[in-house]
Design a protein around this motif. Structure first.
Motif, PDB file in Angstrom:
ATOM      1  N   GLN A 146     -16.349 -26.512 -29.541  1.00 37.70           N
ATOM      2  CA  GLN A 146     -16.165 -25.185 -28.199  1.00 37.70           C
ATOM      3  C   GLN A 146     -17.314 -24.691 -28.619  1.00 37.70           C
ATOM      4  O   GLN A 146     -18.366 -24.670 -27.601  1.00 37.70           O
ATOM      5  CB  GLN A 146     -15.595 -24.182 -28.364  1.00 37.70           C
ATOM      6  CG  GLN A 146     -13.957 -24.946 -28.449  1.00 37.70           C
ATOM      7  CD  GLN A 146     -12.970 -24.243 -28.365  1.00 37.70           C
ATOM      8  OE1 GLN A 146     -12.594 -23.243 -29.556  1.00 37.70           O
ATOM      9  NE2 GLN A 146     -12.883 -22.917 -27.633  1.00 37.70           N
ATOM     10  N   LEU A 159     -15.991 -31.036 -24.391  1.00 39.45           N
ATOM     11  CA  LEU A 159     -13.958 -30.576 -24.734  1.00 39.45           C
ATOM     12  C   LEU A 159     -13.353 -30.811 -24.492  1.00 39.45           C
ATOM     13  O   LEU A 159     -12.039 -31.669 -24.880  1.00 39.45           O
ATOM     14  CB  LEU A 159     -14.302 -28.845 -23.954  1.00 39.45           C
ATOM     15  CG  LEU A 159     -14.479 -27.709 -23.924  1.00 39.45           C
ATOM     16  CD1 LEU A 159     -14.315 -27.158 -23.103  1.00 39.45           C
ATOM     17  CD2 LEU A 159     -14.793 -27.625 -25.421  1.00 39.45           C
ATOM     18  N   LYS A 176     -19.247 -24.007 -25.010  1.00 41.73           N
ATOM     19  CA  LYS A 176     -19.047 -24.961 -24.047  1.00 41.73           C
ATOM     20  C   LYS A 176     -17.664 -23.649 -23.151  1.00 41.73           C
ATOM     21  O   LYS A 176     -16.311 -23.877 -23.842  1.00 41.73           O
ATOM     22  CB  LYS A 176     -19.101 -25.732 -24.654  1.00 41.73           C
ATOM     23  CG  LYS A 176     -19.872 -25.992 -25.486  1.00 41.73           C
ATOM     24  CD  LYS A 176     -21.121 -26.611 -24.736  1.00 41.73           C
ATOM     25  CE  LYS A 176     -22.071 -26.840 -25.787  1.00 41.73           C
ATOM     26  NZ  LYS A 176     -23.893 -26.929 -25.170  1.00 41.73           N
ATOM     27  N   ILE A 177     -17.679 -24.131 -21.716  1.00 44.86           N
ATOM     28  CA  ILE A 177     -16.921 -23.663 -21.225  1.00 44.86           C
ATOM     29  C   ILE A 177     -15.673 -24.768 -20.716  1.00 44.86           C
ATOM     30  O   ILE A 177     -16.882 -25.890 -20.197  1.00 44.86           O
ATOM     31  CB  ILE A 177     -17.296 -22.633 -20.177  1.00 44.86           C
ATOM     32  CG1 ILE A 177     -17.665 -21.440 -20.735  1.00 44.86           C
ATOM     33  CG2 ILE A 177     -16.239 -22.405 -19.534  1.00 44.86           C
ATOM     34  CD1 ILE A 177     -17.291 -20.731 -21.459  1.00 44.86           C
ATOM     35  N   SER A 198     -12.956 -20.832 -24.688  1.00 50.81           N
ATOM     36  CA  SER A 198     -14.023 -22.220 -23.896  1.00 50.81           C
ATOM     37  C   SER A 198     -12.816 -22.058 -22.161  1.00 50.81           C
ATOM     38  O   SER A 198     -13.608 -22.483 -21.312  1.00 50.81           O
ATOM     39  CB  SER A 198     -13.468 -23.140 -24.023  1.00 50.81           C
ATOM     40  OG  SER A 198     -14.581 -23.408 -25.366  1.00 50.81           O
TER      41      SER A 198
END
Ligand code: ZN
Length: 169
Positions: free
Chosen positions: A50, A13, A6-7, A95
């Protein structure tokens, strides 16, 4: 299995991850996949949020990529002691690709956690491993290393995040 990471910008996050209470095969599988994802990236640490799982677990390995014999798996980690001495080191995050900033953190910590069987253990670590553990534990509390950048660098960083990810949150 390599898991998608996951960014920056993804809500997970920023969530406080939940305590793990079931020490089962599913947890083992998650830890194994997280380690595989971390090595493949490559990175030296990866926290469950993440990979889209809001649970209190992270993996870390600061040894070289060829030597995968120092894998740490920490479930429900808790830092119980920080050293008074701090130092500054450049950090990055899987991330938050292409963003690197100096972060000040305590040099040493004492950390309590459980293994995949639910057994308690305590580690006293310093240097890069202590930094890595602090960075990963932050993830479990919805904190990202960019939050720990202060001073005049903060505004430059914010515009960089906005430019790269279209959001600052
Ligand atoms: Zn990170």
């Amino acid at each position: 299995m390599i898991l998608p990471v996951k960014i920056y910008g993804n809500e997970i996050l920023r969530k406080k991850a939940e305590k793990i209470t079931d020490f089962n095969e599913e947890l083992e599988k998650l830890a194994k996949n997280m380690a595989e994802t971390m090595y493949k990236a490559p990175g030296i640490g990866l926290a469950a949020p993440q990979v889209g799982v809001s649970k209190r677990l992270f993996v870390a390995d600061i040894s070289t990529q060829e030597k995968k014999d120092k894998l740490y798996i920490l479930v429900n980690p808790e830092i119980i002691e920080f050293s008074e001495d701090k130092d500054k080191m450049e950090e990055g995050c899987l991330s938050i690709p292409n963003v690197y900033e100096n972060v000040i953190r305590p040099i040493g910590i004492k950390i309590k956690a459980q293994n995949l069987k639910g057994e308690d253990f305590t580690l006293t670590v310093e240097g890069l491993l202590a930094r890595c553990f602090q960075h990963e534990l932050d993830h479990l509390n919805g904190i990202l290393f960019v939050d720990r950048v202060s001073g005049f660098k903060k505004s430059i960083l914010k515009s960089k995040l906005k430019k790269n990810f279209g959001v600052v949150y």
